[in-house]
Design a protein around this motif. Sequence first.
Motif, PDB file in Angstrom:
ATOM      1  N   CYS A  37      42.175  31.317  33.864  1.00 20.94           N
ATOM      2  CA  CYS A  37      42.854  30.190  34.509  1.00 20.94           C
ATOM      3  C   CYS A  37      44.218  29.956  33.863  1.00 20.94           C
ATOM      4  CB  CYS A  37      42.031  28.915  34.374  1.00 20.94           C
ATOM      5  SG  CYS A  37      40.356  29.041  35.034  1.00 20.94           S
ATOM      6  N   LEU A  38      45.250  29.871  34.673  1.00 22.89           N
ATOM      7  CA  LEU A  38      46.588  29.532  34.182  1.00 22.89           C
ATOM      8  C   LEU A  38      46.681  28.019  34.065  1.00 22.89           C
ATOM      9  CD1 LEU A  38      49.407  30.785  33.512  1.00 22.89           C
ATOM     10  CD2 LEU A  38      50.073  30.145  35.848  1.00 22.89           C
TER      11      LEU A  38
ATOM     12  N   VAL B 105      42.713  41.777  35.307  1.00 19.72           N
ATOM     13  CA  VAL B 105      42.134  41.075  36.444  1.00 19.72           C
ATOM     14  C   VAL B 105      42.021  41.987  37.665  1.00 19.72           C
ATOM     15  CG1 VAL B 105      43.004  38.871  35.629  1.00 19.72           C
ATOM     16  CG2 VAL B 105      44.343  40.165  37.290  1.00 19.72           C
ATOM     17  N   GLY B 106      41.048  41.644  38.541  1.00 23.31           N
ATOM     18  CA  GLY B 106      40.834  42.431  39.746  1.00 23.31           C
ATOM     19  C   GLY B 106      41.281  41.727  41.018  1.00 23.31           C
ATOM     20  N   GLN B 107      41.361  40.387  40.974  1.00 25.37           N
ATOM     21  CA  GLN B 107      41.808  39.613  42.137  1.00 25.37           C
ATOM     22  C   GLN B 107      42.569  38.391  41.657  1.00 25.37           C
ATOM     23  OE1 GLN B 107      39.516  39.179  45.801  1.00 25.37           O
ATOM     24  NE2 GLN B 107      37.694  39.845  44.676  1.00 25.37           N
ATOM     25  N   ILE B 108      43.386  37.853  42.554  1.00 22.47           N
ATOM     26  CA  ILE B 108      44.163  36.640  42.260  1.00 22.47           C
ATOM     27  C   ILE B 108      43.895  35.619  43.351  1.00 22.47           C
ATOM     28  CG2 ILE B 108      46.476  35.673  41.973  1.00 22.47           C
ATOM     29  CD1 ILE B 108      47.382  38.536  41.164  1.00 22.47           C
TER      30      ILE B 108
ATOM     31  N   ALA C 268      43.824  42.311  45.069  1.00 24.63           N
ATOM     32  CA  ALA C 268      43.848  41.454  46.257  1.00 24.63           C
ATOM     33  C   ALA C 268      44.391  40.086  45.868  1.00 24.63           C
ATOM     34  CB  ALA C 268      42.449  41.317  46.836  1.00 24.63           C
ATOM     35  N   LEU C 269      45.247  39.537  46.739  1.00 27.75           N
ATOM     36  CA  LEU C 269      45.874  38.241  46.475  1.00 27.75           C
ATOM     37  C   LEU C 269      45.502  37.279  47.595  1.00 27.75           C
ATOM     38  CD1 LEU C 269      47.783  36.304  45.063  1.00 27.75           C
ATOM     39  CD2 LEU C 269      49.724  37.544  46.063  1.00 27.75           C
TER      40      LEU C 269
ATOM     41  N   PHE D 181      41.899  36.008  38.485  1.00 29.47           N
ATOM     42  CA  PHE D 181      42.964  35.169  37.938  1.00 29.47           C
ATOM     43  C   PHE D 181      43.165  34.005  38.901  1.00 29.47           C
ATOM     44  CE2 PHE D 181      47.612  34.200  37.541  1.00 29.47           C
ATOM     45  CZ  PHE D 181      47.554  33.667  36.258  1.00 29.47           C
ATOM     46  N   LEU D 182      43.002  32.785  38.397  1.00 25.41           N
ATOM     47  CA  LEU D 182      43.049  31.578  39.227  1.00 25.41           C
ATOM     48  C   LEU D 182      44.185  30.681  38.776  1.00 25.41           C
ATOM     49  CD1 LEU D 182      41.747  29.602  41.329  1.00 25.41           C
ATOM     50  CD2 LEU D 182      40.293  28.770  39.445  1.00 25.41           C
ATOM     51  N   THR D 183      45.076  30.337  39.715  1.00 25.34           N
ATOM     52  CA  THR D 183      46.107  29.335  39.417  1.00 25.34           C
ATOM     53  C   THR D 183      45.649  28.000  39.982  1.00 25.34           C
ATOM     54  OG1 THR D 183      47.360  29.632  41.470  1.00 25.34           O
ATOM     55  CG2 THR D 183      47.871  31.122  39.637  1.00 25.34           C
ATOM     56  N   GLY D 184      46.074  26.927  39.344  1.00 22.96           N
ATOM     57  CA  GLY D 184      45.721  25.583  39.822  1.00 22.96           C
ATOM     58  C   GLY D 184      44.338  25.127  39.455  1.00 22.96           C
ATOM     59  N   ALA D 185      43.740  25.706  38.429  1.00 27.61           N
ATOM     60  CA  ALA D 185      42.350  25.392  38.094  1.00 27.61           C
ATOM     61  C   ALA D 185      42.145  23.952  37.655  1.00 27.61           C
ATOM     62  CB  ALA D 185      41.844  26.338  37.000  1.00 27.61           C
ATOM     63  N   THR D 186      43.206  23.273  37.218  1.00 22.46           N
ATOM     64  CA  THR D 186      43.050  21.875  36.810  1.00 22.46           C
ATOM     65  C   THR D 186      43.414  20.909  37.933  1.00 22.46           C
ATOM     66  OG1 THR D 186      45.288  21.862  35.870  1.00 22.46           O
ATOM     67  CG2 THR D 186      43.480  22.412  34.383  1.00 22.46           C
TER      68      THR D 186
END
Length: 801
Positions: free
Chosen positions: A58-59, A116-119, A157-158, A32-37
């Motif tokens: 992607c959020l 999801v497995g990781q952030i 994992a974060l 899980f990815l924040t800020g992808a843009t």
Amino acid sequence: MSTMLAATPREDAVLDAAIAPNGAPATSSTVFLTGATGFLGAQVLAEILRETDWRVICLVRADDSAAAAQRVVDALAATGREGIDTAGRVTALCGDLAEPDFGLAAADFDDLAATVGQIIHCAAEVSWNRSYARLRGSHIDGTVTAIRLACLGPRKALHFVSTLAVCYVPGGPETVDETVDMAPYLDAMPLGYAQAKCVAESLLRQVAARGLSVTILRCGLICGDSVSGVSNHDDLLSRMLRGTVQARIAADVDWALDCVPVDTVAQALRLLAEDVPAGLRVLHQHHDEPRQWREMVLWLRLNGYDVTLVPLDEWLAMVGDRDGGRAPDLHAMQAFFLARPPSLEGRSLTELYLEPNRRRIRATHSRAWFDARGLVTPRLDAHLLDRYLVRYRRTGFLPATAVLPKGESDRPLRASVTKGLRATLHAPTLELGAFEAVPLSGSGVLSELSTVTSARCSGLWRCSIEFRRSTEGPAESLDAVLKLRSTEMDQDAATLAVADLCSPHLATAFRAHLQGLAYRGGGAREIALATGGDDRLTRFMPRLHAVIPPSDEACGGVLEEFLDGVDLIDSADAVEQWRSEHIDAAVHALGQIHAVWLGREAALLRQPWLARGADDLGGMLPLWRALGKFSAPLFAPHLGAHGASTQRALLAQFRHWWPRWRALPRTLVHNDFNPRNLAFRRSGTGPVLCAYDWELATIGPPQSDLAELLCFVLPSAEAPQAAQHWLDLHRRRLEEASGCSIAPAAWHAGFVLALRHYMVSRLPLYAMIDRFKPQLFLARVVGNWASLYRWAETAEGATHS
């Protein structure tokens, strides 16, 4: 579970006790990815897609799924990288970082937690102007939600992107390494952005203590992509560069730009996600070899932008003058530049990040971790800066000038190497096969920056070359250094730009004496010495593979061996590694080298490759005086109680001792004989010297090379005691190699004069370069000079008495 937080940073930094991981470790390979843009997030996504088989969610803030997906596609395209295939591996999820549960329905949030497995949490507003209250939503609420997501269901994992700005606190620790928790200094942090990141770090530390795997990556400034050159036009560095061009002035300050290319940060995050920690892991990522702000101003100037340096107060006044409108990019950031927090006792916030107030960042553990995984941070050299400039101009962010940036093609290099090898190997049908050229950066600032103004390709490259001398011939290979020397016109332009940014008086002096500078004719001189055939000289030089003739596209130069498997190469900042056997090997080589032309001074002066002003350095006294005046404040702390007066006296008495210097027996000297240009080959009988970069070689007393070497390599406390041994050994080695007898007293007197010459005409040049790129060795060298000179004069006086 509520995510409502208190209003102050200190209260916000307390994590709800109910938030803790309870499930088994996640096994999913979905990230899980924040800020992808965003600028960094898009690079992280591209890195994951290139180097792993993970799926990514992607959020994205958008009105619907189609718009969210398009934003991700556009962000990947904006990286400037081609061939990034999402191949059904990317899901764009509509949401908002600052909303409860990212704005997702409860069932969707739970489903996300189970999937999801990781952030990787790298979304947050980067603002040097905004207050903590303005940043709180995206930074704090978003981080708490990311923590809740990591703890819900399988424990995930974060990985969190923080900033080294949290380490810069008035009254805080002067040195900050990865072990330092900055939360105790939260209230004193002058930046709202740093406070927000520090609060987020504190929340993450607490959940790590409760059993969650957490990584905090504190980054310095993030600059453009090292491959595509794409930069973030809204970041601090880009705004500073354009603002400087707009205003045509820059602050004359010691600011180290320890920025890291965005793709390197993305690689780091991918590596961190591949190696999940147990509990908390904090790493620092900044540049080991930062550029200096003045050097960046010089780079702008050499690229055709009319900028000059002014005192900080004058620059701050310009930034605050919105009505003047000279630099919109800087006026927009005046809240940051002009702030004077009470904790800084009247100083501007800008000064917190400048020497000598700047905190020291340590990254020893981080560097070892990244090194072990092969992560290499690209050098911030002229080649990379040029790549950024091409993009800035192509997008219209910076205006074009008459100075054109170089292209990225290796075609001129390939053509130059082919032509050179054909001529040197007498193989007119020689053709290259595989060819790879990787830019190198030498230790000379002027050499590197003079490539900027050159209309033709110039600089240093490490080349891997395959070739056949004929169609039927066997394949051969070379690992070599291609050295294309800038024209004298380009070197003059770089020299005058540096001098002018130092002082107008110094620039005037240089302009009047350009023809006498040691670099004139350097390219031809290096070739002549390498091809001269005298084994006493060439055995101590890199092996020459080919002479490279100039062409319309590339400057001329040499192709020589790449010095691999040697010791102490370019070790001016690591002289503690030098041992007596290395000095012994260097002095032995000097005996051989100096014997080549000793006793043949008239013949040496007739050589067409000798610098035109080599025999008339006394005529450059106005330049030496200007350099002495400029260097005196820098040298004074290192020269001792009477050192500053000694420097002035040498210049005042120049015409009395200079004729004695010129009357000494002279020979060919390297004239830059120090660890910056030396290495040692290994042999069964001990180290063997290899000296490179012979461009400055000239005529002079042989003691001059020894004096320079000893100023660099002797331990300061031992310099006087050891000097006599090496001085006597040099004399004996030269006697053996030349067959000449040299009187010890005359030899010592020449050494005293060599030290005088070095202080007057050579050391001050380092002071000029130090203004743009700190010469870490300079304090030690100047201190050693003072010790050696006091000893040498005293010993000479005792001999005469």
